[in-house]
Design a protein around this motif. Structure first.
Motif, mmCIF file in Angstrom:
data_model
loop_
_atom_site.group_PDB
_atom_site.id
_atom_site.type_symbol
_atom_site.label_atom_id
_atom_site.label_comp_id
_atom_site.label_asym_id
_atom_site.label_seq_id
_atom_site.Cartn_x
_atom_site.Cartn_y
_atom_site.Cartn_z
ATOM 1 N N ASN A 94 0.675 -1.326 -0.057
ATOM 2 C CA ASN A 94 -0.082 0.052 0.063
ATOM 3 C C ASN A 94 0.926 1.343 -0.018
ATOM 4 O OD1 ASN A 94 -2.507 -1.350 0.398
ATOM 5 N ND2 ASN A 94 -1.801 -1.907 2.323
ATOM 6 N N VAL A 95 2.354 1.101 -0.064
ATOM 7 C CA VAL A 95 2.946 2.440 -0.014
ATOM 8 C C VAL A 95 3.478 2.588 -1.336
ATOM 9 C CG1 VAL A 95 4.921 3.474 1.070
ATOM 10 C CG2 VAL A 95 3.479 2.040 2.690
ATOM 11 N N TYR A 96 3.110 3.768 -1.900
ATOM 12 C CA TYR A 96 3.451 4.245 -3.167
ATOM 13 C C TYR A 96 4.290 5.298 -3.445
ATOM 14 C CZ TYR A 96 -0.010 0.578 -4.813
ATOM 15 O OH TYR A 96 -0.621 -0.649 -5.148
ATOM 16 N N ALA A 97 5.250 5.385 -4.331
ATOM 17 C CA ALA A 97 5.880 6.675 -4.714
ATOM 18 C C ALA A 97 6.019 6.866 -6.351
ATOM 19 C CB ALA A 97 6.998 6.808 -3.895
ATOM 20 N N THR A 98 5.950 8.086 -6.695
ATOM 21 C CA THR A 98 6.329 8.367 -8.174
ATOM 22 C C THR A 98 7.270 9.302 -8.216
ATOM 23 O OG1 THR A 98 4.536 10.115 -8.323
ATOM 24 C CG2 THR A 98 3.712 7.804 -8.670
ATOM 25 N N GLN A 99 8.139 9.136 -9.416
ATOM 26 C CA GLN A 99 9.265 10.177 -9.618
ATOM 27 C C GLN A 99 8.504 11.486 -10.459
ATOM 28 O OE1 GLN A 99 12.866 10.439 -8.654
ATOM 29 N NE2 GLN A 99 11.560 12.536 -8.998
ATOM 30 N N PHE A 100 7.229 11.279 -11.176
ATOM 31 C CA PHE A 100 6.771 12.175 -11.927
ATOM 32 C C PHE A 100 5.573 12.588 -11.006
ATOM 33 C CE2 PHE A 100 5.058 7.995 -12.901
ATOM 34 C CZ PHE A 100 3.951 7.948 -12.675
ATOM 35 N N HIS A 101 4.705 13.685 -11.867
ATOM 36 C CA HIS A 101 3.880 14.425 -10.776
ATOM 37 C C HIS A 101 2.387 13.954 -11.339
ATOM 38 C CE1 HIS A 101 6.477 17.341 -9.127
ATOM 39 N NE2 HIS A 101 7.035 17.382 -10.015
ATOM 40 N N PRO A 102 1.594 12.957 -10.699
ATOM 41 C CA PRO A 102 0.655 12.269 -11.278
ATOM 42 C C PRO A 102 -0.570 13.135 -11.374
ATOM 43 C CG PRO A 102 0.789 11.531 -9.173
ATOM 44 C CD PRO A 102 2.146 12.361 -9.521
ATOM 45 N N GLU A 103 -0.533 14.455 -10.553
ATOM 46 C CA GLU A 103 -1.469 15.348 -10.608
ATOM 47 C C GLU A 103 -1.556 16.369 -11.763
ATOM 48 O OE1 GLU A 103 1.581 17.630 -8.935
ATOM 49 O OE2 GLU A 103 0.983 15.440 -8.682
ATOM 50 N N ALA A 104 -0.196 16.435 -12.351
ATOM 51 C CA ALA A 104 0.184 17.453 -13.280
ATOM 52 C C ALA A 104 -0.374 17.222 -14.825
ATOM 53 C CB ALA A 104 1.563 17.788 -13.568
ATOM 54 N N ASP A 105 -1.153 18.105 -15.364
ATOM 55 C CA ASP A 105 -1.625 18.498 -16.615
ATOM 56 C C ASP A 105 -0.702 19.630 -17.187
ATOM 57 O OD1 ASP A 105 -3.099 20.749 -15.945
ATOM 58 O OD2 ASP A 105 -4.914 19.814 -15.818
ATOM 59 N N ALA A 106 -0.978 20.037 -18.633
ATOM 60 C CA ALA A 106 0.090 21.005 -19.164
ATOM 61 C C ALA A 106 -0.295 22.445 -18.435
ATOM 62 C CB ALA A 106 -0.727 21.008 -20.588
ATOM 63 N N ASP A 107 -1.594 22.772 -18.237
ATOM 64 C CA ASP A 107 -1.629 23.993 -17.645
ATOM 65 C C ASP A 107 -1.048 24.003 -16.263
ATOM 66 O OD1 ASP A 107 -3.350 24.868 -19.529
ATOM 67 O OD2 ASP A 107 -5.148 24.269 -18.830
ATOM 68 N N ILE A 108 -1.218 22.983 -15.406
ATOM 69 C CA ILE A 108 -0.502 22.717 -14.126
ATOM 70 C C ILE A 108 1.042 23.184 -14.318
ATOM 71 C CG2 ILE A 108 0.078 21.731 -12.096
ATOM 72 C CD1 ILE A 108 -2.915 20.479 -12.210
ATOM 73 N N PHE A 109 1.593 22.358 -15.066
ATOM 74 C CA PHE A 109 2.995 22.303 -15.339
ATOM 75 C C PHE A 109 3.558 23.710 -15.814
ATOM 76 C CE2 PHE A 109 6.843 19.828 -15.777
ATOM 77 C CZ PHE A 109 6.910 19.073 -14.381
ATOM 78 N N ARG A 110 2.643 24.140 -16.585
ATOM 79 C CA ARG A 110 2.996 25.590 -17.337
ATOM 80 C C ARG A 110 2.967 26.666 -16.291
ATOM 81 N NH1 ARG A 110 0.098 29.859 -17.337
ATOM 82 N NH2 ARG A 110 -1.810 28.610 -16.763
ATOM 83 N N GLU A 111 2.181 26.627 -15.216
ATOM 84 C CA GLU A 111 2.493 27.371 -14.026
ATOM 85 C C GLU A 111 3.341 27.351 -13.149
ATOM 86 O OE1 GLU A 111 -0.591 29.246 -10.482
ATOM 87 O OE2 GLU A 111 -1.335 27.262 -11.735
ATOM 88 N N ARG A 112 3.637 26.021 -12.965
ATOM 89 C CA ARG A 112 4.927 25.821 -12.368
ATOM 90 C C ARG A 112 6.288 26.414 -12.789
ATOM 91 N NH1 ARG A 112 3.535 19.515 -10.026
ATOM 92 N NH2 ARG A 112 1.511 20.204 -9.285
ATOM 93 N N ILE A 113 6.426 26.226 -14.184
ATOM 94 C CA ILE A 113 7.569 26.531 -14.947
ATOM 95 C C ILE A 113 7.612 28.333 -14.680
ATOM 96 C CG2 ILE A 113 8.391 27.242 -17.228
ATOM 97 C CD1 ILE A 113 7.313 24.491 -18.164
ATOM 98 N N GLU A 114 6.457 28.776 -14.751
ATOM 99 C CA GLU A 114 6.680 30.336 -14.423
ATOM 100 C C GLU A 114 6.973 30.562 -13.286
ATOM 101 O OE1 GLU A 114 6.477 32.518 -16.507
ATOM 102 O OE2 GLU A 114 5.088 32.131 -18.294
ATOM 103 N N ILE A 115 6.562 29.874 -12.083
ATOM 104 C CA ILE A 115 6.946 30.168 -10.727
ATOM 105 C C ILE A 115 8.450 29.634 -10.318
ATOM 106 C CG2 ILE A 115 6.318 29.149 -8.247
ATOM 107 C CD1 ILE A 115 3.657 28.874 -9.242
ATOM 108 N N TYR A 116 8.924 28.413 -11.055
ATOM 109 C CA TYR A 116 10.163 28.041 -10.798
ATOM 110 C C TYR A 116 11.130 28.450 -11.695
ATOM 111 C CZ TYR A 116 7.985 25.422 -6.968
ATOM 112 O OH TYR A 116 7.320 25.034 -6.006
ATOM 113 N N ARG A 117 11.043 29.353 -12.492
ATOM 114 C CA ARG A 117 12.045 29.527 -13.351
ATOM 115 C C ARG A 117 13.414 30.121 -12.881
ATOM 116 N NH1 ARG A 117 10.970 33.698 -17.855
ATOM 117 N NH2 ARG A 117 8.690 32.949 -18.066
ATOM 118 N N HIS A 118 13.315 30.585 -11.864
ATOM 119 C CA HIS A 118 14.817 31.017 -11.096
ATOM 120 C C HIS A 118 15.228 30.054 -10.056
ATOM 121 C CE1 HIS A 118 14.759 34.564 -13.415
ATOM 122 N NE2 HIS A 118 13.747 34.908 -13.001
ATOM 123 N N HIS A 119 14.788 28.726 -10.111
ATOM 124 C CA HIS A 119 15.074 27.889 -8.806
ATOM 125 C C HIS A 119 16.124 27.023 -9.389
ATOM 126 C CE1 HIS A 119 11.656 29.687 -7.117
ATOM 127 N NE2 HIS A 119 11.795 29.025 -5.865
ATOM 128 N N GLY A 120 16.737 27.064 -10.553
ATOM 129 C CA GLY A 120 17.935 26.101 -11.138
ATOM 130 C C GLY A 120 17.239 24.855 -11.786
#
Length: 244
Positions: free
Chosen positions: A184-210
């Protein structure tokens, strides 16, 4: 009906709120069925017991468990310690857990596996995921195609399969895309909740985080819009259905 415990690690409020909204939408959850804790803003209650919840979901964040202690900010060190404090109870009792991106590093560190930045970090983009033989029989992968794309972007990764884990999803760029400890203990390296709009927003937010050169943000956003990423959200929905 038990609630799901949602632990979030992102200090950026807009990114945290968008991630939480995505967990609700993609998982088919109502907010009333969750107990949300933003670990950047509040501590875990001292009497919190993960067994009292239907399941525990850990979101992504900018911290790296493989960083040396002196390289971690006090905030990141505190958040990491808080999540790790729950893991013995979760793995010993095989409680429902889904760690997303940062969560796979937490699980690996707890289990004593090598987690590092030297081999399998993935730039912001998509990973070509393939269901393994063990994954074909796993209920969280029911209904998913044998091969699909998922959004990734991480500096560290599992460098070996942790002891006691099944290997469920692989990719050429990073072999351990999804693992399961116990039943019952799972982990993913990817983001299962992320679609294109969510990832676009994260790109904007984290553009200066390396994670990528800031001037590449426009190209990465175009990549997100062109990507066909829909299958991973079924993992989140299957987790909610199975344990909710």
């Amino acid at each position: 009906m038990k609630r799901f415990l949602v632990l979030q690690l992102r200090p950026e409020r807009d990114a945290s709120d968008a991630e939480y909204a995505a967990f609700l939408q993609k998982g088919g959850l109502e907010a009333a069925r969750t107990h949300r804790i933003r670990l950047d803003a509040e501590a875990l209650p001292p009497d919190l017991d993960p067994a009292e919840y239907a399941g525990v979901i850990v979101g992504g964040g900018p911290g790296c468990v493989s960083d040396a202690p002196e390289d971690k900010s006090p905030e990141h060190a505190r958040i990491e310690a808080a999540v790790l404090s729950l893991m013995p109870r979760i793995t010993d009792c095989d409680l429902p857990f889904l760690g997303c991106c940062y969560g796979i590093g937490i699980l690996g560190k707890h289990l004593g596996a090598a987690v590092g930045k030297g081999r399998y970090g993935e730039p912001v983009g998509t990973a070509d995921c393939t269901v393994t033989e063990e994954g074909r029989a796993d209920p969280l992968l029911a209904g998913l195609p044998a091969r699909f794309d998922a959004f990734v972007g991480h500096k560290e990764a599992l460098e070996e399969l942790p002891q006691g884990c099944a290997h469920l999803l692989a990719a050429p760029s990073c072999p351990f895309q999804m693992v399961r400890h116990g039943q019952n203990v799972y982990a993913t390296q990817f983001h299962p909740e992320a679609d294109a709009d969510i990832f676009r927003e994260r790109i904007e937010i984290y553009r200066h985080h390396g994670y990528f050169p800031p001037d590449r943000a426009g190209d990465l956003i175009a990549m997100c819009r062109a990507a066909n990423v829909h299958a991973p959200e079924l993992i989140l929905r299957n987790f909610i259905r199975r344990y909710g």
